[in-house]
Design an enzyme around this catalytic site. Structure first.
Site, PDB file in Angstrom:
ATOM      1  N   ALA A 223       6.111  -0.144 -16.345  1.00  0.00           N
ATOM      2  CA  ALA A 223       4.868  -0.857 -16.402  1.00  0.00           C
ATOM      3  C   ALA A 223       4.105  -2.645 -16.835  1.00  0.00           C
ATOM      4  CB  ALA A 223       3.993  -0.087 -17.651  1.00  0.00           C
ATOM      5  N   PHE A 224       3.220  -2.748 -16.588  1.00  0.00           N
ATOM      6  CA  PHE A 224       2.695  -4.460 -17.086  1.00  0.00           C
ATOM      7  C   PHE A 224       3.086  -5.084 -17.939  1.00  0.00           C
ATOM      8  CE2 PHE A 224      -0.882  -4.868 -19.558  1.00  0.00           C
ATOM      9  CZ  PHE A 224      -1.803  -4.013 -19.567  1.00  0.00           C
ATOM     10  N   LYS A 225       2.796  -3.882 -19.081  1.00  0.00           N
ATOM     11  CA  LYS A 225       3.069  -4.481 -20.212  1.00  0.00           C
ATOM     12  C   LYS A 225       4.793  -5.004 -20.613  1.00  0.00           C
ATOM     13  CE  LYS A 225      -0.197  -1.281 -22.039  1.00  0.00           C
ATOM     14  NZ  LYS A 225      -0.900  -0.419 -21.685  1.00  0.00           N
ATOM     15  N   ASP A 226       5.728  -4.938 -20.273  1.00  0.00           N
ATOM     16  CA  ASP A 226       6.728  -5.475 -20.190  1.00  0.00           C
ATOM     17  C   ASP A 226       6.128  -6.981 -19.979  1.00  0.00           C
ATOM     18  OD1 ASP A 226       8.803  -3.082 -20.492  1.00  0.00           O
ATOM     19  OD2 ASP A 226       8.384  -2.653 -18.047  1.00  0.00           O
TER      20      ASP A 226
END
Ligand SMILES: *Cc1c(COP(=O)(O)O)cnc(C)c1O
Length: 459
Positions: free
Chosen positions: A109-112
């Site tokens: 997910a983009f949170k990485d």
């Protein structure tokens, strides 16, 4: 760069405080005291850079008193070496719009993208300070996994992750709970994401506790995350730029963090036209942006669980802007939201919001239909969150170059994908092992004191 809190604009803070504290002691959010705007000429110099080089240039001015340019450069190279793409993200064309895939990191997910960087910022900080830190974070599913992956196995730091029990997908949960590292603790709270977030916020404002455990936070309110995320707005903007056309972004939104990062990019000079704040049925931001009614309702469970949020924490940063950087007014508004669950945005402020932000909302059937249509027409599988972003451009008519943020890999939400198009969304090979791995997590009541106790016993 100096920072202030949205609830106290007289004291000033260094990036180190901003990063380590996450939330200001007064409950406000940190923002820069003043920012430098890129000129046309500056932008030209950034235009052809590789992702990592661009990240170094954009992030450094915000953190210059925390580490040297050389240290930052090494940390960025290290953080982004764990991504499956050389340039961290990938821009693909699906139909008439561009889709910016942000899910090529370790937890899909983009949170990485922000979190890998934060993990290495902590390591750098702890090496220099010989301190210990405990991170406490609430997650609607993806933040927790990204934070755990970034922190696991690092020295002098523990991480406690609160997720709403049974309200995240099994793959999301397994990405958090199957690790074996001793510094990771998963708590399944009997409540919603907003309950988890409220507990974490209450811990931060309980200063005795926060100081005792040397608490630090990586929720999307952490300014370090915002600056890391603003980089991909620049990167994708430059990729599609063609001087005649305005560039718009549709951003699947929960906590208003990701779209705020885009707004920051605009504030520092990237000439983005509009952002569409794309919501699911938990549409408080859609109601706020279309008719000024920021009224908190009950959280509904949806097939896009990472956006099942009613209290969009980062919105406070925008509220501060709208009220001409008045900490007093921001405090009043936030008090009203807390006590009455309401904030009526006046016409004048709504007009200001609409200069930058439009919004859209999708119900469950529309999300499934969008996944189906995109698959049938273009043979591409979007995850439910990204589908909400994709479909936003069908609901809001915006001419120009339109970019959708694809925030998660479809395999994180196999139930929804199967329902929409009857195929199995497979995990990338290197992550298949988590499906059979033993999970470790504790289920605890939605009770501030019990969770405090749990943490105290484990540090
Ligand atoms: C966290 C998340 C969002 C929402 O991002 P905010 O910064 O909270 O607005 C959207 N999609 C996915 C997949 C997420 O994990």
């Amino acid at each position: 760069m100096n920072y202030i809190s949205t609830r106290n604009s007289s004291d000033s803070f260094k990036f180190e405080d901003v990063f380590i504290k996450g939330l200001a002691d007064d409950g406000g959010l940190f923002i820069p005291k003043s920012i430098h705007k890129y000129s046309q000429n500056d932008l030209l110099k950034l235009k052809n850079l590789e992702y990592k080089e661009l990240a170094k240039k954009i992030i450094f001015p915000f953190i210059g008193d925390f580490m040297s340019e050389q240290d930052l450069s090494e940390i960025i190279d290290k953080s982004y070496s764990v991504f499956r793409k050389q340039n961290v993200v990938e821009l693909v064309k699906i139909g008439d719009r561009s889709v910016l895939e942000l899910f090529h990191g370790p937890t899909l997910a983009f949170k990485d993208i922000a979190m890998q960087l934060l993990g290495n910022f902590y390591e750098y900080y702890l090496n220099n300070k010989k301190n210990k830190i405990n991170i406490v974070v609430a997650t609607s599913g993806d933040t927790g996994a990204a934070a755990i992956d970034a922190i696991k196995g690092k020295e002098n730091i523990n991480i406690f992750v609160l997720h709403p029990n049974n309200r995240i997908s099994p793959v999301q949960r397994k990405l958090m709970t199957t690790g074996k590292e001793k510094n990771v603790f998963n708590i399944a709270v009997e409540g919603s994401f907003d309950d988890c977030q409220n507990i974490v916020k209450a811990m931060f404002t309980d200063q005795a506790f926060a100081n005792e455990i040397k608490m630090s936070g990586v929720n999307s309110i952490n300014w370090a995350r915002i600056i890391a995320q603003s980089v991909y707005y620049f990167y994708s903007y430059f990729l599609v730029e063609d001087n005649s056309e305005p560039i718009n972004f549709a951003v699947p939104t929960g906590n208003f963090g990701d779209v705020y990062a885009g707004y920051l990019a605009k504030k520092i000079g990237l000439p983005i036209n509009k952002f569409i704040v794309a919501t699911n049925q938990n549409d408080i931001l859609h109601r706020a942006i279309t008719n000024g009614a920021y009224n908190v309702e009950n959280v509904l469970e949806t097939i896009s669980p990472s956006m099942d949020i009613q209290i969009a924490s980062n919105f406070e940063r925008l509220i501060f802007d709208l009220n001409n950087h008045s900490d007093k007014k921001t405090i009043d508004v936030m008090k009203g939201i807390k006590e009455k669950g309401k904030y009526e945005i006046q016409k004048e402020n709504l007009d200001k919001i609409n200069v930058d932000f439009l919004s859209s909302r999708m119900d469950e059937i529309e999300v499934l239909n969008t996944i189906k249509n995109v698959y049938e027409k273009f043979n591409k599988v979007l995850d439910p969150h990204s589908a909400i972003g994709y479909g936003a451009f069908d609901k809001v008519d915006l001419k120009g170059n339109n970019i959708v943020l694809a925030t998660a890999h479809p395999c994180k939400f196999p139930g929804a994908i199967e329902k929409a198009i009857n195929i199995k969304a497979e995990l990338p090979d290197e992550l298949l092992f988590i499906l059979d791995e033993k999970e470790n997590y504790d289920i605890i009541d939605n009770d501030f004191n019990k969770i405090k106790q749990y943490i105290k016993e484990r540090i």
